[in-house]
Design an enzyme around this catalytic site. Structure first.
Site, mmCIF file in Angstrom:
data_model
loop_
_atom_site.group_PDB
_atom_site.id
_atom_site.type_symbol
_atom_site.label_atom_id
_atom_site.label_comp_id
_atom_site.label_asym_id
_atom_site.label_seq_id
_atom_site.Cartn_x
_atom_site.Cartn_y
_atom_site.Cartn_z
ATOM 1 N N SER A 32 0.845 -1.182 0.000
ATOM 2 C CA SER A 32 0.000 0.000 0.000
ATOM 3 C C SER A 32 0.893 1.249 0.000
ATOM 4 O O SER A 32 1.696 1.417 -0.916
ATOM 5 C CB SER A 32 -0.959 -0.032 1.191
ATOM 6 O OG SER A 32 -2.006 0.879 1.019
ATOM 7 N N ASP A 57 -8.673 -5.527 -5.900
ATOM 8 C CA ASP A 57 -8.390 -4.470 -4.922
ATOM 9 C C ASP A 57 -9.329 -3.289 -5.148
ATOM 10 O O ASP A 57 -9.316 -2.674 -6.217
ATOM 11 C CB ASP A 57 -6.934 -4.024 -5.064
ATOM 12 C CG ASP A 57 -6.447 -3.181 -3.901
ATOM 13 O OD1 ASP A 57 -7.278 -2.533 -3.241
ATOM 14 O OD2 ASP A 57 -5.233 -3.173 -3.649
ATOM 15 N N HIS A 63 -7.208 -5.928 -1.278
ATOM 16 C CA HIS A 63 -6.065 -5.101 -0.880
ATOM 17 C C HIS A 63 -5.180 -5.842 0.116
ATOM 18 O O HIS A 63 -5.406 -5.796 1.317
ATOM 19 C CB HIS A 63 -6.567 -3.792 -0.278
ATOM 20 C CG HIS A 63 -5.498 -2.747 -0.115
ATOM 21 N ND1 HIS A 63 -4.716 -2.306 -1.159
ATOM 22 C CD2 HIS A 63 -5.081 -2.050 0.974
ATOM 23 C CE1 HIS A 63 -3.881 -1.387 -0.728
ATOM 24 N NE2 HIS A 63 -4.079 -1.218 0.564
#
Length: 209
Positions: free
Chosen positions: A77, A152, A184
């Site tokens: 991320s 995601d 994610h």
């Protein structure tokens, strides 16, 4: 345990078990250090963070704890964004990187998060361009593994795909793992274990050179 790939940062443990030193540093921009510390990256994400991580590596080298020619960086991320940015902005420090689900251009991420740091993209267009991984694709010279779940809904897979396309446009060799049905950074257990092994093998190959 059969769940080793799903527990908290088993990648760090697996690296340690293979003789690697794993170092974690809360650079400027990290939360829970006060507003001035977190707000230092305003309008300039991916700059001070890389400098702080680089300073951490220099500290380890000075202590004789690591070989400066065999330093890798990984994250997911925002950490994935950081890992890729570290390769393009500090290639003399970081020799290899793994970037999971990275935001590669901030004008394509949720405004409620992004504009807190970057401001309005219409009035700070130059800042958005300067902090974009896509805009830095031509600078990549180190091995990079990109990983993104195609399901995601936080950081859309289009971020990584657009960055990969830009890298290819500039003739920059890299690896890309696109994970079907994965959201994610939450792969299924079996996928997570094999994904971890793939990352370990990637690091071993890259750092052995």
């Amino acid at each position: 345990s059969s769940r080793w790939g799903m527990t908290v940062d088993m990648r760090a443990q697996a690296l340690r078990d293979r003789g690697y030193l794993v170092f974690k540093l809360d650079n400027r921009g990290s939360a829970r250090r006060g507003l001035a510390f977190e707000g230092a990256i305003k309008h300039n994400m991916g700059d001070l963070e890389v400098k702080d991580q680089s300073e951490g590596v220099r500290y380890l080298v000075e202590l004789g704890l690591t070989d400066p020619k065999r330093v890798g960086i990984y994250g997911g991320s925002y950490g994935g964004y950081m890992s890729a940015m570290a390769l393009v902005r500090a290639p003399n420090t970081f020799k290899v990187g793994i970037a999971g689900a990275p935001v590669t251009h901030w004008d394509g991420y949720d405004t409620h998060y992004t504009e807190r740091y970057m401001g309005n993209p219409h009035t700070h267009a130059a800042d958005y361009e300067a902090t974009s991984l896509v805009a830095h694709a031509h600078l990549l010279e180190r091995p990079l593994l990109l990983i993104h779940g195609l399901a995601d809904d936080n950081v859309l897979a289009s971020h990584t795909l657009q960055f990969s396309t830009a890298l290819l446009h500039h003739g920059k060799v890299h690896e890309l793992l696109a994970l079907s049905g994965v959201t994610h950074m939450t792969p299924q257990e079996v996928v997570a274990e094999n994904l971890l092994l793939h990352q370990l093998q990637f690091l071993q190959r890259a750092l052995a050179k």
